[in-house]
Scaffold this active site. Structure first.
Site, PDB file in Angstrom:
ATOM      1  N   ARG A 105      -4.023 -20.114   8.135  1.00  0.00           N
ATOM      2  CA  ARG A 105      -3.290 -19.203   7.254  1.00  0.00           C
ATOM      3  C   ARG A 105      -4.255 -18.218   6.560  1.00  0.00           C
ATOM      4  O   ARG A 105      -4.407 -17.083   6.986  1.00  0.00           O
ATOM      5  CB  ARG A 105      -2.477 -19.993   6.205  1.00  0.00           C
ATOM      6  CG  ARG A 105      -1.303 -19.211   5.616  1.00  0.00           C
ATOM      7  CD  ARG A 105      -1.652 -18.200   4.536  1.00  0.00           C
ATOM      8  NE  ARG A 105      -2.348 -18.819   3.393  1.00  0.00           N
ATOM      9  CZ  ARG A 105      -2.925 -18.123   2.427  1.00  0.00           C
ATOM     10  NH1 ARG A 105      -2.908 -16.790   2.454  1.00  0.00           N
ATOM     11  NH2 ARG A 105      -3.552 -18.729   1.428  1.00  0.00           N
ATOM     12  N   ASP A 106      -4.971 -18.673   5.547  1.00  0.00           N
ATOM     13  CA  ASP A 106      -5.836 -17.763   4.798  1.00  0.00           C
ATOM     14  C   ASP A 106      -6.896 -17.161   5.710  1.00  0.00           C
ATOM     15  O   ASP A 106      -7.292 -16.004   5.550  1.00  0.00           O
ATOM     16  CB  ASP A 106      -6.509 -18.524   3.646  1.00  0.00           C
ATOM     17  CG  ASP A 106      -7.051 -17.599   2.567  1.00  0.00           C
ATOM     18  OD1 ASP A 106      -6.629 -16.435   2.513  1.00  0.00           O
ATOM     19  OD2 ASP A 106      -7.909 -18.040   1.782  1.00  0.00           O
TER      20      ASP A 106
ATOM     21  N   HIS B  41     -11.414 -23.455  -4.109  1.00  0.00           N
ATOM     22  CA  HIS B  41     -11.119 -22.575  -2.970  1.00  0.00           C
ATOM     23  C   HIS B  41     -12.119 -21.424  -3.045  1.00  0.00           C
ATOM     24  O   HIS B  41     -11.907 -20.441  -3.757  1.00  0.00           O
ATOM     25  CB  HIS B  41      -9.667 -22.085  -3.098  1.00  0.00           C
ATOM     26  CG  HIS B  41      -9.218 -21.158  -2.008  1.00  0.00           C
ATOM     27  ND1 HIS B  41      -8.364 -21.554  -1.016  1.00  0.00           N
ATOM     28  CD2 HIS B  41      -9.500 -19.855  -1.768  1.00  0.00           C
ATOM     29  CE1 HIS B  41      -8.120 -20.522  -0.201  1.00  0.00           C
ATOM     30  NE2 HIS B  41      -8.812 -19.482  -0.636  1.00  0.00           N
TER      31      HIS B  41
ATOM     32  N   HIS C  59     -14.787 -18.569  -1.390  1.00  0.00           N
ATOM     33  CA  HIS C  59     -15.120 -17.706  -0.265  1.00  0.00           C
ATOM     34  C   HIS C  59     -16.637 -17.529  -0.209  1.00  0.00           C
ATOM     35  O   HIS C  59     -17.323 -17.612  -1.220  1.00  0.00           O
ATOM     36  CB  HIS C  59     -14.408 -16.350  -0.403  1.00  0.00           C
ATOM     37  CG  HIS C  59     -12.945 -16.444  -0.057  1.00  0.00           C
ATOM     38  ND1 HIS C  59     -12.409 -15.849   1.052  1.00  0.00           N
ATOM     39  CD2 HIS C  59     -11.922 -17.086  -0.670  1.00  0.00           C
ATOM     40  CE1 HIS C  59     -11.108 -16.113   1.108  1.00  0.00           C
ATOM     41  NE2 HIS C  59     -10.792 -16.851   0.070  1.00  0.00           N
TER      42      HIS C  59
ATOM     43  N   CYS D 222     -13.035 -10.270   8.652  1.00  0.00           N
ATOM     44  CA  CYS D 222     -13.045  -9.355   9.779  1.00  0.00           C
ATOM     45  C   CYS D 222     -14.477  -8.854   9.970  1.00  0.00           C
ATOM     46  O   CYS D 222     -15.053  -8.293   9.047  1.00  0.00           O
ATOM     47  CB  CYS D 222     -12.124  -8.186   9.469  1.00  0.00           C
ATOM     48  SG  CYS D 222     -12.145  -6.948  10.762  1.00  0.00           S
TER      49      CYS D 222
ATOM     50  N   ASN E  75     -13.320 -17.908   3.945  1.00  0.00           N
ATOM     51  CA  ASN E  75     -13.512 -19.105   3.152  1.00  0.00           C
ATOM     52  C   ASN E  75     -14.802 -19.781   3.574  1.00  0.00           C
ATOM     53  O   ASN E  75     -15.314 -19.552   4.657  1.00  0.00           O
ATOM     54  CB  ASN E  75     -12.358 -20.085   3.420  1.00  0.00           C
ATOM     55  CG  ASN E  75     -11.030 -19.530   2.997  1.00  0.00           C
ATOM     56  OD1 ASN E  75     -10.333 -18.916   3.784  1.00  0.00           O
ATOM     57  ND2 ASN E  75     -10.673 -19.730   1.750  1.00  0.00           N
TER      58      ASN E  75
END
Lengths: 305, 305
Positions: free
Chosen positions: B18-19, B210, B212, B243, B252
């Site tokens: 998902r993320d 969570h 990144h 990306c 993440n």
């Protein structure tokens, strides 16, 4: 432990021009290496490993370290240690005006044999003699231990052995021993346990952490060592040291990642992050590669002046 | 703190499907997404964020999440939460048989306006109503807070505000609140301080981290949060979510980097690192990119079977 127990200041030893460039697949000329050292000093680095007096056949990227040290304009308050493996190397270092050298030994017997063609015991005897001569000449001596967590040939390494060898390096006159996780396989829990074991024999203020980012643990390992009282860390600008064509190869933890992390903790390093990132981008471009560090990629562009 | 104070077990919430995929520049079809989820379950993941019931115009990579959830073979003991922004999303999620949803809110007013087109207060009221309906339908609800350290528009974010909003999400029935450092700018000292502030209002056992990896702090931040008592972490296989054509973008923290670090501390995750690395390499190849994680690059190749 609370954030309040963190040290107010950390000393970063920049190893990009030596440990970094030595392991890149593009060799740079002396002019570029001098410019790199100069830019790092401009950014605020005060310990910059500048070269290595090793066989140019075995380590072609470090060829010309004598000429480099002779041409390097010294700055007050900045030290420029060079790696010295033996008496021949020390002769050349002294002739080039070095006032700081670094000696290295591996904690693993197989690695010692393959890397320096002698046993650990022989290696330590040799280093002891080199250290004595250097100290007599008024040269400061730093010690490196490699493979402190694991060895590519022997696997896991005993922390007690690291502690014994670190104590011996201090006994032979090293002002500091840098603990090198050469293959970058260490994780924070292992680094913390290692520091505790070594610090039982050597004052933690005489220890430095030297972590590679091959398994992505560089910054986390510095954080763990910092919490165990280590306040000196080796790092290379741009994460230099990993030839991008060798799969999985990776250099030292990037100096800019480290400075970013320490800035975030309010820990002083004396280093200007933007100037450092600009230097990481410049040297990476000279090597025709992207910077290996996340910070150099994420940092906003510097406007043209 | 001593390594002994670390938890025996950590729960990893895999957010790659998902993320991660949501923020890749290549969109995958439903078959690939189903295979990814299946391989992750095979590797031992027990919480796998599977999709998002959001506008396919705004988030094209998550199109078809309804079909995906309908086709997904459920395994006993594995939860497959889906992101739900509003009542319409909940309707679709319920129709697709979701039993786990995740709600999200931003701690920054500007980010909330730009990302969800409403103020924080309006957003929380809306989520509260969605949560009530979901709970009434027997659905478990997880909460996300984004921008918990900094906001791309507003800069630094107050930890007290994060704590207040986390408490509200728990009050509206979330079993857990995941604290998202959306821009990845947080450093270990900041994460530790944030956890302490939030844990004063919400039991630390109800918090997840969570993080990144945009600024290279992912693993170090997990380590810092772990030391403050957090035992649940979101991660994405292969470090999905950055990306490669967007400079500085990064996903993440990679699940395999996290598992590698926890394995090194003897902390159980129930995850098979080799199977996970194989999955990271497979999904990265499907996205026509190299894995973003160091561990996936450094791990020895799996022999052909």
């Amino acid at each position: 432990m609370s954030a309040g127990a963190l040290p107010p200041r950390v000393r970063i030893v920049e190893v990009g021009p030596r440990d970094g460039l030595q392991n890149e697949c593009v060799a740079l000329g002396i002019d570029d290496r001098l410019t790199l050292i100069d830019r790092l000093a401009d950014a605020g680095l005060r310990d910059i490993e500048a070269g290595a007096f090793v066989s140019p056949k075995r380590v072609p990227n470090m060829a010309g370290s004598g000429e480099l040290m002779q041409r390097l304009p010294r700055r007050a308050g900045v030290s420029y240690p060079c790696l010295v493996p033996n008496d021949t190397g020390l002769d050349a270092a002294l002739a080039a005006g070095c006032t700081d050298i670094a000696l290295f030994a591996a904690v693993s017997e197989t690695f010692s044999q393959r890397n320096t063609a002698c046993s650990i015991a022989e290696s330590m005897d040799r280093l002891s003699a080199v250290a004595r001569r250097a100290l007599d000449a008024g040269v400061r001596v730093r010690g490196y231990l490699s493979c402190v967590i694991g060895c590519p040939y022997e696997g896991a390494v005993e922390s007690r052995k690291v502690a014994d060898m670190a104590a011996r390096l201090i006994d032979m006159g090293c002002y500091e021993v840098s603990l090198g996780d050469t293959t970058g396989i260490g994780t924070p829990a292992q680094i913390a346990a290692l520091i505790d074991t070594v610090a039982a024999q050597v004052a933690v203020t005489r220890l430095a952490g030297h972590f590679h980012d091959t398994w992505g643990m560089g910054a986390a390992n510095v954080w763990a060592a910092l919490q165990r009282g280590v306040t000196v860390f080796d790092a290379s600008v741009g994460g230099l040291g990993g030839c991008p064509f060798a799969p999985g190869a990776s250099g030292n933890v990037a100096t800019e990642d480290l400075v970013y992390m320490l800035d975030g903790a309010g820990i002083e390093t004396g280093i200007d992050l933007r100037a450092l990132v600009d230097t990481a981008r410049w040297i990476s471009a000279r090597l025709d590669r992207a910077p290996a560090s996340r910070v150099a990629r994420a940092f906003p562009p510097t406007p043209e002046r």
